[in-house]
Design an enzyme around this catalytic site. Structure first.
Site, PDB file in Angstrom:
ATOM      1  N   GLU A  42      -7.086   4.934   7.351  1.00  0.00           N
ATOM      2  CA  GLU A  42      -6.838   6.352   7.051  1.00  0.00           C
ATOM      3  C   GLU A  42      -8.021   6.967   6.315  1.00  0.00           C
ATOM      4  O   GLU A  42      -8.340   8.136   6.508  1.00  0.00           O
ATOM      5  CB  GLU A  42      -5.531   6.487   6.249  1.00  0.00           C
ATOM      6  CG  GLU A  42      -4.327   6.221   7.138  1.00  0.00           C
ATOM      7  CD  GLU A  42      -3.127   5.603   6.443  1.00  0.00           C
ATOM      8  OE1 GLU A  42      -3.060   5.634   5.196  1.00  0.00           O
ATOM      9  OE2 GLU A  42      -2.260   5.063   7.164  1.00  0.00           O
ATOM     10  N   GLY A  46       2.040   2.099  10.662  1.00  0.00           N
ATOM     11  CA  GLY A  46       3.026   3.171  10.560  1.00  0.00           C
ATOM     12  C   GLY A  46       3.703   3.515  11.877  1.00  0.00           C
ATOM     13  O   GLY A  46       4.375   4.540  11.981  1.00  0.00           O
ATOM     14  N   GLU A  50      -6.089  -4.874  10.117  1.00  0.00           N
ATOM     15  CA  GLU A  50      -5.054  -3.877  10.367  1.00  0.00           C
ATOM     16  C   GLU A  50      -5.336  -3.142  11.676  1.00  0.00           C
ATOM     17  O   GLU A  50      -6.105  -2.163  11.693  1.00  0.00           O
ATOM     18  CB  GLU A  50      -5.031  -2.856   9.224  1.00  0.00           C
ATOM     19  CG  GLU A  50      -4.639  -3.435   7.900  1.00  0.00           C
ATOM     20  CD  GLU A  50      -3.898  -2.419   7.040  1.00  0.00           C
ATOM     21  OE1 GLU A  50      -2.787  -2.727   6.617  1.00  0.00           O
ATOM     22  OE2 GLU A  50      -4.424  -1.316   6.831  1.00  0.00           O
ATOM     23  N   SER A  86       2.874  -2.368  10.195  1.00  0.00           N
ATOM     24  CA  SER A  86       4.312  -2.473  10.457  1.00  0.00           C
ATOM     25  C   SER A  86       4.918  -3.824  10.065  1.00  0.00           C
ATOM     26  O   SER A  86       5.845  -4.309  10.706  1.00  0.00           O
ATOM     27  CB  SER A  86       4.621  -2.143  11.929  1.00  0.00           C
ATOM     28  OG  SER A  86       4.240  -0.807  12.214  1.00  0.00           O
ATOM     29  N   HIS A  92      -9.676   1.509   4.233  1.00  0.00           N
ATOM     30  CA  HIS A  92      -8.446   1.642   5.018  1.00  0.00           C
ATOM     31  C   HIS A  92      -8.702   2.592   6.195  1.00  0.00           C
ATOM     32  O   HIS A  92      -9.478   3.541   6.071  1.00  0.00           O
ATOM     33  CB  HIS A  92      -7.320   2.176   4.133  1.00  0.00           C
ATOM     34  CG  HIS A  92      -5.992   2.113   4.807  1.00  0.00           C
ATOM     35  ND1 HIS A  92      -5.588   3.064   5.711  1.00  0.00           N
ATOM     36  CD2 HIS A  92      -5.004   1.191   4.747  1.00  0.00           C
ATOM     37  CE1 HIS A  92      -4.382   2.719   6.171  1.00  0.00           C
ATOM     38  NE2 HIS A  92      -4.003   1.597   5.607  1.00  0.00           N
ATOM     39  N   ASN A 152       0.868  -1.182   0.000  1.00  0.00           N
ATOM     40  CA  ASN A 152       0.000   0.000   0.000  1.00  0.00           C
ATOM     41  C   ASN A 152       0.900   1.227   0.000  1.00  0.00           C
ATOM     42  O   ASN A 152       1.471   1.589   1.015  1.00  0.00           O
ATOM     43  CB  ASN A 152      -0.885  -0.026   1.256  1.00  0.00           C
ATOM     44  CG  ASN A 152      -1.741   1.220   1.385  1.00  0.00           C
ATOM     45  OD1 ASN A 152      -1.804   2.042   0.470  1.00  0.00           O
ATOM     46  ND2 ASN A 152      -2.406   1.366   2.523  1.00  0.00           N
ATOM     47  N   LYS A 182       0.117   4.269  -0.377  1.00  0.00           N
ATOM     48  CA  LYS A 182      -0.526   5.474   0.172  1.00  0.00           C
ATOM     49  C   LYS A 182      -0.228   6.677  -0.750  1.00  0.00           C
ATOM     50  O   LYS A 182      -0.121   6.485  -1.957  1.00  0.00           O
ATOM     51  CB  LYS A 182      -0.072   5.712   1.605  1.00  0.00           C
ATOM     52  CG  LYS A 182      -0.240   4.445   2.460  1.00  0.00           C
ATOM     53  CD  LYS A 182      -0.063   4.651   3.917  1.00  0.00           C
ATOM     54  CE  LYS A 182      -0.274   3.315   4.626  1.00  0.00           C
ATOM     55  NZ  LYS A 182      -0.251   3.427   6.071  1.00  0.00           N
TER      56      LYS A 182
HETATM   57  P1  PGA Z   1       2.465   0.131   7.603  1.00  0.00           P
HETATM   58  O1  PGA Z   1       1.058   0.423   6.913  1.00  0.00           O
HETATM   59  O2  PGA Z   1       2.985  -1.168   7.036  1.00  0.00           O
HETATM   60  O3  PGA Z   1       3.333   1.305   7.242  1.00  0.00           O
HETATM   61  O4  PGA Z   1       2.236   0.031   9.076  1.00  0.00           O
HETATM   62  C1  PGA Z   1       0.148  -0.602   6.674  1.00  0.00           C
HETATM   63  C2  PGA Z   1      -1.102  -0.058   6.053  1.00  0.00           C
HETATM   64  O5  PGA Z   1      -1.517   1.060   6.398  1.00  0.00           O
HETATM   65  O6  PGA Z   1      -1.723  -0.712   5.203  1.00  0.00           O
END
Ligand code: PGA
Length: 247
Positions: free
Chosen positions: A96, A172, A166, A212, A94, A9, A11
């Site tokens: 976000e 993140g 998630e 992560s 997601h 992803n 982003k």
């Molecule tokens: P990350 O993000 O691996 O940077 O924690 C995962 C995601 O948001 O899909």
């Protein structure tokens, strides 16, 4: 036996030049023979990513769609537009998008149905905040998110959908869920899918872990019985992503 699916992803990262550079770095070092590999890129990079990955087994995903077919929705992109250029996956719901753009479970459900109508596989994100985990409501919450996301989705459409667990506190943050924590919730998602549909569909549906994930922890996570790969943010923007896929 479920085939693993590992999706990067990206982003809101990488302009077209940078995207091409990253794809060229990754594509020859990724082995997509034994698992499905997907790059979820910003809309501006969808076409170039498709072209740059032509001849490989790596697929391209969008990170969002609108739930209507077309019309006065400034700034949005439709499932039919994605379908017309051969996009086969889309990330939906997601955290976000839920947090910054007000996406509710109901909106997620509409988007899931629209993607499936156009033969685009939704990667449906669910997961709890740290407070919710501390309150002990993780499983209840994720069950509810899953139920609403799949409301009105047929058996065969559910079978080909992907769910990404998630935990928001792991996204993140560098704070990854332990394999046991991730497994517990992924298993609970599979159970609720079995309750809504049946064991056969639950057994076929792929459930990812995200939050992560990196080259150092991928193997342990992806070896858990109910974790069928990952949705990877930060590490998907680096050459390291090849090691996540080839874990
Ligand atoms: P990350 O993000 O691996 O940077 O924690 C995962 C995601 O948001 O899909």
């Amino acid at each position: 036996m479920r085939r693993k699916i590992i999706a990067g992803n990206w982003k809101m990262n990488k302009n077209p030049n940078e995207a091409l550079e990253l794809i060229n770095t990754l594509k020859d070092s990724i082995n997509a023979d034994n698992c499905d590999v997907v790059f979820a890129v910003p809309h501006i990079n969808l076409l170039l990513a498709k072209e740059a990955l032509n001849g490989t087994k790596i697929e391209v995903a969008a990170q969002n769609i609108h739930f209507e077919n077309d019309g006065a929705y400034t700034g949005e992109i439709s499932a039919s537009m994605l379908k017309s250029v051969g996009i086969k996956y889309v990330i939906i719901g997601h955290s976000e998008r839920r947090e910054y753009f007000g996406e509710t479970d109901i909106i997620v459900n509409k988007k899931v149905k629209k993607a499936l109508e156009y033969d685009i596989t939704p990667i449906i994100c669910v997961g709890e905040t740290l407070i919710q985990r501390e309150q002990g409501i993780t499983i209840d919450l994720v069950r509810l998110q899953t139920r609403i996301a799949l409301d009105g989705v047929s058996n065969e459409d559910a079978r080909r959908s992907v769910i990404a667990y998630e935990p928001i506190w792991a996204i993140g943050t560098g704070r990854v869920a332990t394999p046991d924590q991730a497994e517990e919730v992924c298993a609970a998602i599979r159970r609720v899918v079995s309750e809504i549909y049946n064991d056969d569909i639950a057994c076929d549906m792929r459930i990812q872990y995200g939050g992560s994930v990196n080259a150092a922890n991928a193997k342990e996570l992806f070896s858990m019985p109910n974790i069928d790969g990952g949705l990877v943010g930060g590490a998907s923007l680096k050459p390291e992503f090849a090691n996540v896929v080839n874990y």
